[in-house]
Write a protein that holds these residues in place. Sequence first.
Motif, mmCIF file in Angstrom:
data_model
loop_
_atom_site.group_PDB
_atom_site.id
_atom_site.type_symbol
_atom_site.label_atom_id
_atom_site.label_comp_id
_atom_site.label_asym_id
_atom_site.label_seq_id
_atom_site.Cartn_x
_atom_site.Cartn_y
_atom_site.Cartn_z
ATOM 1 N N GLN A 37 0.919 -1.231 0.017
ATOM 2 C CA GLN A 37 -0.037 -0.123 0.120
ATOM 3 C C GLN A 37 0.919 1.498 0.062
ATOM 4 O O GLN A 37 0.581 2.362 -0.760
ATOM 5 C CB GLN A 37 -0.820 -0.213 1.110
ATOM 6 N N LEU A 38 1.902 1.147 0.741
ATOM 7 C CA LEU A 38 2.824 2.471 0.711
ATOM 8 C C LEU A 38 3.324 2.520 -0.703
ATOM 9 O O LEU A 38 3.753 3.621 -1.128
ATOM 10 C CB LEU A 38 4.068 2.325 1.914
ATOM 11 N N LEU A 39 3.937 1.484 -0.980
ATOM 12 C CA LEU A 39 4.629 1.687 -2.395
ATOM 13 C C LEU A 39 3.666 1.887 -3.677
ATOM 14 O O LEU A 39 4.214 2.114 -4.572
ATOM 15 C CB LEU A 39 5.271 0.260 -2.726
ATOM 16 N N ALA A 40 2.385 1.654 -3.444
ATOM 17 C CA ALA A 40 1.656 2.336 -4.378
ATOM 18 C C ALA A 40 1.525 3.572 -4.813
ATOM 19 O O ALA A 40 1.224 4.026 -6.017
ATOM 20 C CB ALA A 40 0.065 1.633 -4.101
ATOM 21 N N ASP A 41 1.855 4.417 -3.723
ATOM 22 C CA ASP A 41 2.014 5.942 -3.855
ATOM 23 C C ASP A 41 3.279 5.951 -4.904
ATOM 24 O O ASP A 41 4.629 5.814 -4.384
ATOM 25 C CB ASP A 41 2.338 6.530 -2.524
ATOM 26 N N PRO A 42 3.282 6.648 -5.927
ATOM 27 C CA PRO A 42 4.352 6.842 -6.695
ATOM 28 C C PRO A 42 5.633 7.860 -6.265
ATOM 29 O O PRO A 42 6.589 7.617 -6.600
ATOM 30 C CB PRO A 42 3.935 7.598 -8.128
ATOM 31 N N HIS A 43 5.177 8.500 -5.050
ATOM 32 C CA HIS A 43 5.991 9.461 -4.207
ATOM 33 C C HIS A 43 7.155 8.573 -3.238
ATOM 34 O O HIS A 43 7.696 9.207 -2.786
ATOM 35 C CB HIS A 43 5.323 10.577 -3.709
ATOM 36 N N THR A 44 6.453 7.354 -3.192
ATOM 37 C CA THR A 44 7.235 6.450 -2.258
ATOM 38 C C THR A 44 8.106 5.428 -2.838
ATOM 39 O O THR A 44 7.622 4.551 -3.053
ATOM 40 C CB THR A 44 6.063 5.631 -1.313
ATOM 41 N N ARG A 45 9.421 5.835 -3.041
ATOM 42 C CA ARG A 45 10.507 4.890 -3.674
ATOM 43 C C ARG A 45 11.422 4.737 -2.708
ATOM 44 O O ARG A 45 12.530 5.611 -2.829
ATOM 45 C CB ARG A 45 10.705 5.692 -4.993
ATOM 46 N N PRO A 46 11.554 3.530 -1.906
ATOM 47 C CA PRO A 46 12.643 3.555 -1.044
ATOM 48 C C PRO A 46 14.034 3.042 -1.962
ATOM 49 O O PRO A 46 14.048 2.577 -3.008
ATOM 50 C CB PRO A 46 12.424 2.415 -0.092
ATOM 51 N N ALA A 47 15.133 3.485 -1.300
ATOM 52 C CA ALA A 47 16.545 2.973 -1.922
ATOM 53 C C ALA A 47 16.722 1.536 -1.563
ATOM 54 O O ALA A 47 17.344 0.920 -2.313
ATOM 55 C CB ALA A 47 17.492 3.886 -1.255
ATOM 56 N N VAL A 48 16.125 1.094 -0.508
ATOM 57 C CA VAL A 48 16.194 -0.402 -0.060
ATOM 58 C C VAL A 48 14.950 -0.849 0.704
ATOM 59 O O VAL A 48 14.464 0.131 1.431
ATOM 60 C CB VAL A 48 17.640 -0.644 0.479
ATOM 61 N N ILE A 49 14.520 -2.059 0.781
ATOM 62 C CA ILE A 49 13.480 -2.454 1.505
ATOM 63 C C ILE A 49 14.217 -3.693 2.457
ATOM 64 O O ILE A 49 14.740 -4.424 1.982
ATOM 65 C CB ILE A 49 12.248 -3.220 0.659
ATOM 66 N N PHE A 50 13.801 -3.363 3.710
ATOM 67 C CA PHE A 50 14.364 -4.662 4.795
ATOM 68 C C PHE A 50 13.354 -5.286 5.100
ATOM 69 O O PHE A 50 12.238 -4.774 5.367
ATOM 70 C CB PHE A 50 15.093 -4.087 5.753
ATOM 71 N N LEU A 51 13.069 -6.546 4.648
ATOM 72 C CA LEU A 51 11.725 -7.470 4.861
ATOM 73 C C LEU A 51 12.037 -8.644 5.747
ATOM 74 O O LEU A 51 13.083 -9.445 5.622
ATOM 75 C CB LEU A 51 11.557 -7.806 3.384
ATOM 76 N N ASP A 52 11.157 -8.672 6.751
ATOM 77 C CA ASP A 52 10.868 -9.769 7.495
ATOM 78 C C ASP A 52 10.268 -10.897 6.894
ATOM 79 O O ASP A 52 9.511 -10.506 5.826
ATOM 80 C CB ASP A 52 10.198 -9.597 8.869
ATOM 81 N N LEU A 53 10.233 -12.047 7.340
ATOM 82 C CA LEU A 53 9.613 -13.170 6.416
ATOM 83 C C LEU A 53 8.065 -13.696 7.075
ATOM 84 O O LEU A 53 7.326 -13.902 6.408
ATOM 85 C CB LEU A 53 10.718 -14.350 6.036
ATOM 86 N N GLU A 54 8.386 -13.727 8.408
ATOM 87 C CA GLU A 54 6.967 -14.213 9.054
ATOM 88 C C GLU A 54 6.566 -13.133 9.612
ATOM 89 O O GLU A 54 6.759 -12.401 10.427
ATOM 90 C CB GLU A 54 7.633 -15.191 10.339
ATOM 91 N N MET A 55 4.997 -12.701 8.948
ATOM 92 C CA MET A 55 4.395 -11.722 9.423
ATOM 93 C C MET A 55 2.818 -12.004 9.188
ATOM 94 O O MET A 55 2.632 -13.016 8.219
ATOM 95 C CB MET A 55 4.750 -10.235 8.515
ATOM 96 N N PRO A 56 1.831 -11.510 9.913
ATOM 97 C CA PRO A 56 0.533 -11.579 9.467
ATOM 98 C C PRO A 56 0.210 -10.913 8.078
ATOM 99 O O PRO A 56 0.795 -10.104 7.560
ATOM 100 C CB PRO A 56 -0.103 -10.939 10.629
ATOM 101 N N ILE A 57 -1.014 -11.352 7.672
ATOM 102 C CA ILE A 57 -1.703 -10.936 6.540
ATOM 103 C C ILE A 57 -0.843 -11.053 5.302
ATOM 104 O O ILE A 57 -1.443 -12.093 4.437
ATOM 105 C CB ILE A 57 -2.031 -9.115 6.694
ATOM 106 N N LEU A 58 0.190 -10.616 4.845
ATOM 107 C CA LEU A 58 1.001 -10.976 3.780
ATOM 108 C C LEU A 58 2.375 -11.126 4.450
ATOM 109 O O LEU A 58 3.274 -10.063 4.698
ATOM 110 C CB LEU A 58 0.969 -9.945 3.064
ATOM 111 N N ASP A 59 3.042 -12.115 4.387
ATOM 112 C CA ASP A 59 4.516 -12.684 4.895
ATOM 113 C C ASP A 59 5.379 -11.839 3.842
ATOM 114 O O ASP A 59 5.012 -11.548 2.664
ATOM 115 C CB ASP A 59 4.688 -14.027 5.186
ATOM 116 N N GLY A 60 6.514 -12.260 3.877
ATOM 117 C CA GLY A 60 7.805 -11.806 3.264
ATOM 118 C C GLY A 60 7.699 -12.529 1.864
ATOM 119 O O GLY A 60 7.995 -11.884 0.831
ATOM 120 N N TRP A 61 7.531 -13.775 1.869
ATOM 121 C CA TRP A 61 7.586 -14.428 0.439
ATOM 122 C C TRP A 61 6.304 -13.819 -0.299
ATOM 123 O O TRP A 61 6.460 -13.812 -1.531
ATOM 124 C CB TRP A 61 7.234 -15.973 0.864
ATOM 125 N N GLY A 62 5.352 -13.644 0.368
ATOM 126 C CA GLY A 62 4.135 -13.166 -0.324
ATOM 127 C C GLY A 62 4.446 -11.710 -0.936
ATOM 128 O O GLY A 62 3.939 -11.680 -1.972
#
Length: 120
Positions: A37-62
């Motif tokens: 949802q954050l990345l859907a905003d064209p003004h939100t473009r991170p230089a890098v994303i740090f991603l956990d794998l185990e999360m509720p709703i949508l995990d890192g693999w998803g």
Amino acid sequence: MVLLVDDNRELCEALAEFLSLKGHAVRCAANGSEALQLLADPHTRPAVIFLDLEMPILDGWGFLAERGKDPRLADIPVVIVSGYSDVAQRAKESGAVAVVRKPVEPRALLRVIEHFAEQA
């Protein structure tokens, strides 16, 4: 800007504070869906994303699978942050550029950010 995607709010806030003190803008997302949802905003473009794998709703693999479907997001480097030691091969196959082991050392994240800032 750096995007931290992890459901551990305390960890996200602590890392965000550390990275902010080092001069980096930081956004946090509690799961992969929130990150997308954050990345859907064209003004939100991170230089890098740090991603956990185990999360509720949508995990890192998803998240990685969904990210791979969007050409606008596909070139943003994603670094997996995981306590698992056997995820490097799957992470690479899923589009991640690196794996950082938990518990994460904040200075290790800083080195990764600086590495990608030099390449940009």
